[in-house]
Design a protein around this motif. Structure first.
Motif, PDB file in Angstrom:
ATOM      1  N   THR A  74       0.194  -1.308   0.069  1.00 43.19           N
ATOM      2  CA  THR A  74       0.144  -0.228   0.359  1.00 43.19           C
ATOM      3  C   THR A  74       0.655   1.410   0.040  1.00 43.19           C
ATOM      4  N   ALA A  75       1.706   1.194   0.659  1.00 45.34           N
ATOM      5  CA  ALA A  75       2.714   2.424   0.944  1.00 45.34           C
ATOM      6  C   ALA A  75       2.921   2.635  -0.333  1.00 45.34           C
ATOM      7  N   ALA A  76       4.076   1.729  -0.737  1.00 45.13           N
ATOM      8  CA  ALA A  76       5.117   2.079  -2.088  1.00 45.13           C
ATOM      9  C   ALA A  76       2.836   2.487  -3.423  1.00 45.13           C
ATOM     10  N   PHE A  77       2.191   1.721  -3.424  1.00 45.87           N
ATOM     11  CA  PHE A  77       1.266   2.218  -4.188  1.00 45.87           C
ATOM     12  C   PHE A  77       1.375   3.739  -4.266  1.00 45.87           C
ATOM     13  N   SER A  78       0.966   3.850  -2.984  1.00 46.71           N
ATOM     14  CA  SER A  78       0.266   5.066  -2.469  1.00 46.71           C
ATOM     15  C   SER A  78       1.483   5.955  -2.895  1.00 46.71           C
ATOM     16  N   LEU A  94     -10.659  17.690  -2.318  1.00 48.24           N
ATOM     17  CA  LEU A  94     -11.832  16.756  -2.118  1.00 48.24           C
ATOM     18  C   LEU A  94     -11.021  15.251  -1.290  1.00 48.24           C
ATOM     19  N   MET A  95     -10.429  14.957  -1.663  1.00 50.47           N
ATOM     20  CA  MET A  95      -9.843  13.859  -0.874  1.00 50.47           C
ATOM     21  C   MET A  95      -9.618  13.815   0.706  1.00 50.47           C
ATOM     22  N   MET A  96      -9.282  14.768   1.052  1.00 47.19           N
ATOM     23  CA  MET A  96      -9.042  15.524   2.468  1.00 47.19           C
ATOM     24  C   MET A  96     -10.288  15.954   2.878  1.00 47.19           C
ATOM     25  N   GLY A  97     -11.196  16.360   1.890  1.00 37.57           N
ATOM     26  CA  GLY A  97     -12.556  16.550   2.932  1.00 37.57           C
ATOM     27  C   GLY A  97     -13.121  15.882   3.019  1.00 37.57           C
ATOM     28  N   ILE A  98     -13.197  14.188   2.697  1.00 40.36           N
ATOM     29  CA  ILE A  98     -14.249  13.618   2.556  1.00 40.36           C
ATOM     30  C   ILE A  98     -13.665  12.488   3.378  1.00 40.36           C
ATOM     31  N   PRO A  99     -14.399  12.188   4.986  1.00 40.66           N
ATOM     32  CA  PRO A  99     -13.882  11.180   5.932  1.00 40.66           C
ATOM     33  C   PRO A  99     -13.045   9.794   5.418  1.00 40.66           C
ATOM     34  N   HIS A 100     -11.950   9.422   5.765  1.00 38.70           N
ATOM     35  CA  HIS A 100     -11.161   8.946   4.964  1.00 38.70           C
ATOM     36  C   HIS A 100     -11.880   7.326   5.234  1.00 38.70           C
ATOM     37  N   ILE A 101     -12.783   6.673   5.956  1.00 37.96           N
ATOM     38  CA  ILE A 101     -12.832   5.402   6.334  1.00 37.96           C
ATOM     39  C   ILE A 101     -13.931   5.851   5.271  1.00 37.96           C
ATOM     40  N   LEU A 102     -14.515   6.587   5.664  1.00 33.78           N
ATOM     41  CA  LEU A 102     -15.964   6.609   4.174  1.00 33.78           C
ATOM     42  C   LEU A 102     -15.083   5.977   2.748  1.00 33.78           C
ATOM     43  N   LEU A 103     -14.159   6.854   2.477  1.00 30.93           N
ATOM     44  CA  LEU A 103     -14.165   6.662   0.843  1.00 30.93           C
ATOM     45  C   LEU A 103     -13.595   5.056   1.104  1.00 30.93           C
ATOM     46  N   LEU A 104     -12.456   5.388   1.923  1.00 31.45           N
ATOM     47  CA  LEU A 104     -11.911   3.767   2.111  1.00 31.45           C
ATOM     48  C   LEU A 104     -12.826   2.324   1.797  1.00 31.45           C
ATOM     49  N   ILE A 141      -6.123  -1.196  -2.890  1.00 36.69           N
ATOM     50  CA  ILE A 141      -6.626  -0.113  -3.488  1.00 36.69           C
ATOM     51  C   ILE A 141      -7.062   0.495  -2.097  1.00 36.69           C
ATOM     52  N   GLY A 142      -8.186   0.726  -1.373  1.00 34.89           N
ATOM     53  CA  GLY A 142      -9.076   1.092  -1.427  1.00 34.89           C
ATOM     54  C   GLY A 142      -7.950   2.630  -0.615  1.00 34.89           C
ATOM     55  N   ILE A 143      -6.598   1.679   0.519  1.00 33.34           N
ATOM     56  CA  ILE A 143      -5.732   2.197   1.423  1.00 33.34           C
ATOM     57  C   ILE A 143      -5.265   3.929   0.394  1.00 33.34           C
ATOM     58  N   SER A 144      -4.308   2.757  -0.571  1.00 36.06           N
ATOM     59  CA  SER A 144      -3.722   3.920  -1.443  1.00 36.06           C
ATOM     60  C   SER A 144      -4.518   5.040  -2.222  1.00 36.06           C
ATOM     61  N   MET A 145      -5.700   4.528  -3.064  1.00 42.89           N
ATOM     62  CA  MET A 145      -6.587   5.950  -3.505  1.00 42.89           C
ATOM     63  C   MET A 145      -6.610   6.929  -2.644  1.00 42.89           C
ATOM     64  N   THR A 146      -7.186   7.134  -1.057  1.00 43.33           N
ATOM     65  CA  THR A 146      -6.962   7.169  -0.331  1.00 43.33           C
ATOM     66  C   THR A 146      -5.840   8.273   0.896  1.00 43.33           C
ATOM     67  N   HIS A 147      -4.562   7.672  -0.150  1.00 44.63           N
ATOM     68  CA  HIS A 147      -3.482   8.488   1.510  1.00 44.63           C
ATOM     69  C   HIS A 147      -2.288   9.000   0.750  1.00 44.63           C
ATOM     70  N   TRP A 148      -2.673   9.405  -0.679  1.00 43.07           N
ATOM     71  CA  TRP A 148      -1.375   9.729  -1.468  1.00 43.07           C
ATOM     72  C   TRP A 148      -1.327  10.780  -1.007  1.00 43.07           C
ATOM     73  N   THR A 149      -2.341  12.203  -0.977  1.00 46.25           N
ATOM     74  CA  THR A 149      -2.715  13.491  -0.727  1.00 46.25           C
ATOM     75  C   THR A 149      -1.762  13.923  -0.238  1.00 46.25           C
ATOM     76  N   SER A 150      -1.643  13.586   0.836  1.00 44.62           N
ATOM     77  CA  SER A 150      -0.430  14.725   1.636  1.00 44.62           C
ATOM     78  C   SER A 150       1.205  14.169   1.253  1.00 44.62           C
ATOM     79  N   LEU A 151       1.313  13.087   0.935  1.00 47.04           N
ATOM     80  CA  LEU A 151       2.910  12.973   0.580  1.00 47.04           C
ATOM     81  C   LEU A 151       2.695  13.957  -0.876  1.00 47.04           C
ATOM     82  N   ALA A 152       1.453  13.865  -1.763  1.00 45.52           N
ATOM     83  CA  ALA A 152       1.544  14.185  -3.072  1.00 45.52           C
ATOM     84  C   ALA A 152       1.725  15.833  -3.160  1.00 45.52           C
ATOM     85  N   ARG A 153       0.902  16.824  -2.274  1.00 45.74           N
ATOM     86  CA  ARG A 153       1.024  17.972  -1.695  1.00 45.74           C
ATOM     87  C   ARG A 153       2.395  18.537  -1.199  1.00 45.74           C
TER      88      ARG A 153
END
Lengths: 274, 202, 310
Positions: free
Chosen positions: A80-84, A112-122, A138-150
Motif C-alpha cells: 500500500t505504501a509503495a502504491f500511494s 476533495l480527498m482530504m475533505g471526505i472522511p478517510h474511512i468512508l471513502l476507504l 487499492i482503497g488505502i492507496s487511493m486515499t493516502h497519497w494526498t499529503s505526500l503529493a502536496r
C-alpha cells in the motif's frame, strides 16, 4: 556501557525496529498454515506456557494467529505504501510541472480527498473492488497519497524557481536532466520518509475496515478479523483474545513510527545536528 | 562581438511599478562597462534580461544583431549573481558546480584560488567568498563571450574581492570577453571598467 | 570618551556537529575574540565571511543555537553579563539590529512592529520613524511594501524606540546603494554621538572607516588587530600583516591581493590564523600569540613586541 550520542541512539533504535518488523513478517509468513489449524481439544484456553496468548473458541493458537496476522498487515502495508507513494509522486509532479490547469485539477482532487472522511471513502473503494487483499490495498492507496503529493508539489514548485536551476538552463543543460540532477537530492529524503510514515496508517486502516467487515475475508488470520471475532467472547471473560493482538498491533505501528523518525533524522540535512 | 540591449521595458506581473523603461546599452567584446544606479532601479533585472533569464515586455537583446536563442543551448552571455549561496544547490557537492559549466579548464579553477579539497565539500561548508569563486569558474566556460557581474563581490572582504577581480580582469582581457560590472563601489568601478553607464530613472 | 560599556575578552564559541553518519565532533568557530565598546563610541568589527563575526553578536545577545558552547568573558557596565541579565536587558538596554529583512513579521503593519506590542506609543513610533525620514504613512505599510533601504530604517526605528545604551548592528548595509548605506551608518553614528555605544559588525572595511571610531579586525575567528580609524589611513600605522593586506587590497590603495584563503574552521592552525598566508611567518606564529598594545590600539602578531594588553 559506552556513552552514545542522541543520533547514534536514534539510528540504533531504527535498526532494532527494522529487524523486529522483518522478523515478524518472515515468521508470520512461515506459520501461516499453522494459524488455521483448529483443535477442539484445546479450545478457550487462557494464556499458559504452551500457548502464551491462549487459544480461541475453535482451539486455534492465538500466538501463531497474531504473528501471522501482523505479517499480513505488514505485507499489506508495504504494498500500500509503495502504491500511494507512486501515485503521490506522479500527482505531485504533474501539479508542479504541467501548468496551471493540471495544478488546479490535482490540488482540487487533493482537497476533495482530504475533505471526505478517510474511512468512508476507504470502505466504498474497498467494497467496490471486491474487498479482500487487493480491495484493501487499492482503497488505502487511493486515499493516502494526498499529503505526500502536496509535499512533493510544494518542493518541486520551490525548486523550479531556484537560482541554481535557472543557471543550469542558461548553461545549456536540458530540462529533464537538470530536474533529475537538482531535484533528486531534495525529493528523495522527503519521499522515503513519507513512505515509511505511510505504513502505520495503512496498517491501522486495514485493521479497522477488516474489523468492520469490509476488508480481508474472515478466513484470513488478520488482526481485524481476530479483533472482531473476539468481541463476542469478551463478555464471557476471554480477554486474551483481544488484548494481545491489539497490543501487538499498536506495537508494530509504534515501531514503524520510530523507524520513520530515524530515517528522517539521517536523511534530512537541515535536521542533521539534532 | 557586440551585445546590445534596445529599448528594454520591463515590469513584474505582480506590481504595477515599471522597473525599466526604454533602457539601452551596448557592450563590445573588448569593453568593460560599469553600471551604476541607486538600489531599486532594476540593475539586477537588467542583468537578468541581458542574460536571457527574463523576457522584456518590449525591446530586444541582440548579440551581433541576432537574438540570444539562436546561439544554441549554451548561452554566450553568462551572469554571475550577487548571492553565491543561492546559486548553488545546497545538497550537491561543489565539484558538481564545476562540472555543470562548459569544460572549465584547470587553469581557471586554480587561478581563482579554488583548493582541490573544497570540491568535495557541500556549499554549507564553504564561506561566501569561496562559493563565489566556484560560481565565477562555472560561468567562464568555453562558449562564454559576455559576462554580467551583478555585485559579485559586494558581500566579500577586500582581499577576496581583489583576488577575484585581478583574476577576472586578466581572463576577460585574454579571451576578449565583454564585461558588464554592477557595483555600488565607485572605487571598484574606476579600477575595473573602461567606462561607466548610469541607469536612468524610469 | 566614556567608560567601558561592553567588554568581551577571550571569547570562544564552538559547535557540536554531526559529521557524515553519526560521528560527533566539535568545531571551534571563534577563539580569543576581544573587543570593547565605550559609551559614545562606535566600534566596527570587520572580518571576511566565515570569520565568525555574526556569532559575536549572537553570543552577546545570548541567542546562540543550542549546540553551541561559549567560554570567555562578556562584561556589561563592568559586570559579567550572565544569561539571566541579558534576558532582562535584551531588547531594552541592549538591542540588536538584525541583518535580514526576515526579522520583520510579514503579516503585521510596520507601525505596530515599531511600537513593539505596547499600546500608547504612537507618538514615539511616529517620532522614531520620522527621524529616519519615514512619514506617518509608513506605519500603515506591510513589510513587503518597503524597499531595501526603507526596511533598514524601519529595523533601526524598532531599535531606537527603546532608547538603548548599547546597539549591536549586524551587517546593516548589504544590498544598499552607497548613498543609502552611508545614510544608514550615519544613523548609527548619531546614536553614538548621543551617548550610546554602537557595535557595528560588517565585512565592508571601507564603509566602516567612514563612520566608526575604532576598528577591530577579525581573521579566522580571532581578533588580530584593533586600532582607531586614523590608523587605517596609511599602511605604516597598521601592524598585523593581515590588516596591511586589507589596506593594500582597497581599490584606491593598489588593489593588490595575497593568494590563498582563510583556513576552514576544521583545519584552523594553532596560533595565528594568518600563518598560512603570511610572508613573514615565523616558528613562534604557530603558538598562542597574545594581544599587545600599540600606539593606536593592540595587535596580535609576533613581529610586534610591545607590552601585553590587559
Amino acid at each position: 556501557m559506552i556513552h552514545r550520542n542522541r543520533r547514534e541512539m536514534m539510528v540504533l533504535l531504527a535498526a532494532v525496529s527494522l529487524i523486529l518488523l522483518a522478523a515478524v513478517t518472515i515468521a508470520g509468513a512461515n506459520v501461516y498454515g499453522d494459524a488455521m489449524v483448529t483443535d477442539f481439544s484445546r479450545k478457550n484456553l487462557p494464556p499458559c506456557l504452551e500457548y502464551p496468548f491462549g487459544t480461541d473458541f475453535m482451539g486455534r493458537d492465538m500466538f501463531v494467529r497474531t504473528i501471522a496476522g501482523l505479517s499480513v498487515s505488514i505485507r499489506l502495508g508495504l504494498v500500500t505504501a509503495a502504491f500511494s507513494a507512486v501515485i503521490a509522486f506522479f500527482m505531485g509532479m504533474a501539479a508542479a510541472v504541467l501548468g496551471k490547469t493540471a495544478d488546479g485539477l490535482v490540488s482540487g482532487l487533493i482537497d476533495l480527498m482530504m475533505g471526505i472522511p478517510h474511512i468512508l471513502l476507504l470502505i466504498l473503494i474497498s467494497f467496490a473492488c471486491g474487498k479482500g487483499f487487493w480491495g484493501v490495498v487499492i482503497g488505502i492507496s487511493m486515499t493516502h497519497w494526498t499529503s505526500l503529493a502536496r509535499l512533493i508539489r510544494g518542493e518541486v514548485l520551490q525548486l523550479r524557481e531556484s537560482n541554481y536551476m535557472k543557471i543550469a538552463a542558461r548553461l545549456g543543460h536540458g530540462k529533464l536532466r537538470t530536474a533529475m540532477v537538482h531535484m533528486t537530492p531534495h525529493l528523495l529524503p522527503q519521499f522515503i520518509t513519507g513512505l515509511v510514515l505511510l505504513f502505520p496508517h495503512a496498517i491501522l486502516h486495514e485493521a479497522s475496515i477488516t474489523f468492520l467487515g469490509f476488508g480481508l475475508s474472515p478466513e484470513e488470520p488478520a488482526i481485524g478479523v481476530i479483533l472482531s471475532e473476539s468481541m463476542k467472547y469478551l463478555v464471557t471473560g476471554e480477554w486474551w483474545l483481544a488484548v494481545f493482538p491489539g497490543v501487538l498491533l499498536v506495537g508494530v505501528v509504534l515501531l514503524f513510527h520510530i523507524l520513520g523518525q530515524g530515517v528522517l533524522l539521517i536523511l534530512d540535512p537541515e535536521r542533521a545536528h539534532e | 562581438m557586440k551585445l546590445e540591449a534596445r529599448n528594454i521595458t520591463f515590469q513584474y506581473d505582480n506590481g504595477n511599478r515599471q522597473i525599466l523603461n526604454r533602457a539601452n546599452l551596448t557592450i563590445e567584446s573588448h569593453e568593460r562597462v560599469g553600471l551604476s544606479a541607486p538600489s531599486g532601479f532594476g540593475k539586477t533585472t537588467f542583468c537578468k534580461i541581458l542574460g536571457g533569464y527574463e523576457k522584456p515586455d518590449q525591446g530586444e537583446v541582440l548579440l551581433d544583431g541576432k537574438p540570444l536563442d539562436v546561439y544554441g543551448p549554451y548561452c554566450p552571455v553568462q551572469m554571475i549573481w550577487q548571492h553565491p549561496e543561492l546559486s548553488v544547490n545546497p545538497r550537491r557537492k561543489m565539484k558538481t558546480v564545476l562540472a555543470e559549466g562548459n569544460q572549465i579548464p584547470e587553469r581557471i579553477i586554480r587561478g581563482l584560488g579554488i583548493e582541490k579539497d573544497w570540491e568535495n565539500r557541500y556549499p554549507g561548508e564553504l564561506s561566501g567568498g569561496e562559493l563565489q569563486r566556484f560560481c565565477i569558474a562555472r560561468a567562464l566556460g568555453e562558449g562564454t563571450r559576455f559576462l554580467l557581474a551583478d555585485e559579485i563581490t559586494a558581500m566579500l572582504d577586500l582581499i577576496t574581492q581583489s583576488q577575484i577581480w585581478n583574476f577576472l580582469l586578466q581572463e576577460v582581457k585574454e579571451r576578449e570577453i565583454g564585461l558588464l560590472v554592477v557595483s555600488h563601489s565607485d572605487g571598484l568601478l574606476k579600477k575595473v571598467c573602461t567606462r561607466t553607464e548610469y541607469l536612468q530613472k524610469p | 570618551m566614556g567608560e567601558y560599556l561592553l567588554e568581551v575578552k577571550g571569547l570562544s564559541v564552538s559547535f557540536c556537529q554531526y559529521e557524515k553518519g553519526w560521528k560527533r565532533s566539535r568545531i571551534q568557530v571563534i577563539r580569543e575574540l576581544t573587543v570593547s565598546v565605550r559609551t559614545g563610541e562606535m566600534v566596527a568589527v570587520v572580518g571576511a565571511s566565515g570569520s565568525g563575526k555574526s556569532l559575536l553578536a549572537h553570543g552577546i545577545m545570548g541567542v546562540l543555537p543550542y549546540n553551541a558552547s561559549v567560554s570567555g568573558e562578556i562584561r556589561y557596565q563592568g559586570e559579567i553579563l550572565t544569561e539571566k541579565k541579558i534576558r532582562q536587558l535584551r531588547g531594552k538596554e541592549i538591542v540588536l539590529v538584525p541583518q535580514s529583512v526576515s526579522y520583520l513579521d510579514p503579516l503585521m503593519k510596520v507601525g505596530k512592529q515599531v511600537e513593539n506590542g505596547k499600546k500608547g506609543r504612537t507618538g514615539q513610533c511616529r517620532e522614531a520613524l520620522g527621524r529616519y525620514g519615514l512619514g506617518p504613512e509608513t506605519e500603515q505599510l506591510y513589510p513587503f511594501q518597503l524597499s531595501g533601504g526603507m526596511t533598514r530604517r524601519v529595523l533601526i526605528s524598532t531599535a531606537v524606540i527603546e532608547k538603548p545604551k548599547l546597539v549591536i548592528a549586524d551587517e546593516p548595509t548589504p544590498g544598499l546603494h552607497l548613498e543609502a548605506a552611508r545614510r544608514v551608518l550615519g544613523h548609527f553614528r548619531e546614536m553614538a554621538d548621543e551617548g550610546a555605544g554602537v557595535l557595528l559588525i560588517t565585512h565592508d572595511l571601507e564603509l566602516a572607516l567612514q563612520t566608526a571610531d575604532r576598528v577591530v579586525v577579525l581573521y579566522g575567528g580571532m581578533t588580530v588587530e584593533e586600532a582607531d580609524r586614523e590608523a587605517f589611513q596609511q599602511e605604516e600605522t597598521l601592524f598585523h600583516p593581515y590588516s596591511r593586506a586589507l589596506y593594500r587590497a582597497m581599490p584606491e590603495h593598489g588593489f593588490s591581493f595575497v593568494p590563498g584563503s582563510q583556513p576552514y574552521v576544521k583545519e584552523m592552525p594553532e596560533g595565528c590564523p594568518y600563518q598560512t598566508r603570511c610572508r613573514e611567518v615565523k616558528e613562534s606564529c604557530r603558538k598562542f600569540v597574545p594581544l599587545r598594545k600599540t600606539e593606536r590600539g593592540s595587535v596580535r602578531c609576533v613581529l610586534w613586541g610591545g607590552e601585553e594588553s590587559r
